[in-house]
Motif scaffolding. Sequence first.
Motif, mmCIF file in Angstrom:
data_model
loop_
_atom_site.group_PDB
_atom_site.id
_atom_site.type_symbol
_atom_site.label_atom_id
_atom_site.label_comp_id
_atom_site.label_asym_id
_atom_site.label_seq_id
_atom_site.Cartn_x
_atom_site.Cartn_y
_atom_site.Cartn_z
ATOM 1 N N UNK A 38 0.855 -1.113 -0.053
ATOM 2 C CA UNK A 38 0.030 -0.003 -0.069
ATOM 3 C C UNK A 38 0.899 1.369 -0.018
ATOM 4 N N UNK A 39 0.643 2.012 -0.987
ATOM 5 C CA UNK A 39 1.733 3.160 -1.070
ATOM 6 C C UNK A 39 1.213 4.307 -1.889
ATOM 7 N N UNK A 40 1.846 5.506 -1.930
ATOM 8 C CA UNK A 40 1.406 6.655 -2.858
ATOM 9 C C UNK A 40 2.264 6.615 -3.864
ATOM 10 N N UNK A 41 1.826 6.960 -5.173
ATOM 11 C CA UNK A 41 2.632 7.061 -6.300
ATOM 12 C C UNK A 41 2.972 8.425 -6.881
ATOM 13 N N UNK A 84 0.246 17.631 1.716
ATOM 14 C CA UNK A 84 -0.548 16.750 1.110
ATOM 15 C C UNK A 84 0.138 15.690 0.100
ATOM 16 N N UNK A 85 -0.436 14.556 -0.268
ATOM 17 C CA UNK A 85 0.214 13.864 -1.341
ATOM 18 C C UNK A 85 -0.372 14.240 -2.789
ATOM 19 N N UNK A 86 0.493 14.595 -3.672
ATOM 20 C CA UNK A 86 0.162 15.058 -4.822
ATOM 21 C C UNK A 86 -0.693 14.043 -5.684
ATOM 22 N N UNK A 87 -0.610 12.822 -5.562
ATOM 23 C CA UNK A 87 -1.267 11.793 -6.151
ATOM 24 C C UNK A 87 -2.592 11.815 -5.992
ATOM 25 N N UNK A 92 -1.032 14.361 4.395
ATOM 26 C CA UNK A 92 0.406 13.227 4.859
ATOM 27 C C UNK A 92 0.159 13.100 6.156
ATOM 28 N N UNK A 93 0.180 11.899 6.461
ATOM 29 C CA UNK A 93 0.115 11.425 7.757
ATOM 30 C C UNK A 93 -1.229 11.090 8.332
ATOM 31 N N UNK A 94 -2.364 11.312 7.478
ATOM 32 C CA UNK A 94 -3.486 10.998 8.163
ATOM 33 C C UNK A 94 -4.206 10.370 7.254
ATOM 34 N N UNK A 95 -4.221 10.330 5.778
ATOM 35 C CA UNK A 95 -4.875 9.609 4.815
ATOM 36 C C UNK A 95 -3.951 8.520 4.439
ATOM 37 N N UNK A 96 -4.889 7.330 4.038
ATOM 38 C CA UNK A 96 -4.349 6.006 3.836
ATOM 39 C C UNK A 96 -3.511 6.251 2.294
ATOM 40 N N UNK A 97 -2.981 5.292 2.037
ATOM 41 C CA UNK A 97 -2.294 5.120 0.780
ATOM 42 C C UNK A 97 -3.317 4.929 -0.430
ATOM 43 N N UNK A 98 -2.955 5.584 -1.579
ATOM 44 C CA UNK A 98 -3.955 5.580 -2.458
ATOM 45 C C UNK A 98 -3.867 4.387 -3.862
ATOM 46 N N UNK A 99 -2.631 3.618 -3.582
ATOM 47 C CA UNK A 99 -2.317 2.685 -4.505
ATOM 48 C C UNK A 99 -2.088 1.315 -3.673
#
Length: 173
Positions: A38-41, A84-87, A92-99
Amino acid sequence: MQQERDDENKRIDDETVKKCPKCLQNYIPSKTNYGNCHYHDGFIFDIDQNTPLSNDQAQAIAQKAKLLAISAGSGEHPKPPKLMWACCLGLYGTDPPCQVGICGLPEELKGRPIEMGQDQVALVQQHFMNNHAATQKIRKFMETYKTPPTTTRITNTTRTPISMSVPFYASQK
């Protein structure tokens, strides 16, 4: 004999614990499945500074904010950083990974030659920093974010009194 040695080295490599360059968790290549990673791209974006950040930079900023909040006591509350995660525009640090995927290199990097001893985490983070879709998404968000909100005012132009005490459907009985 060379083929046998290569096969044995690959088997040993597939059984060795590694750090996933996407989710930063430890994994064993031969025992990982789709859905384990589970990650952010994309990259992290500092809204106040209007700048992209690496994971290490964002983590340092977040930790500093936490420490300042602890040392401030009950009197003063410092502003938390706006990261914020740009993807996916997640916080950041709150919301779960999007991928969700499988641990290891992203598909786009699997075909490229990688030098022996090259830091794969740094390579993947640099790849994610160059994510064109994430760059476009954060740029569009920043345009919206910096635009002052508009307020809509509802007015009664018919000069008919509006009754809120009885719902419409109840008055039709």
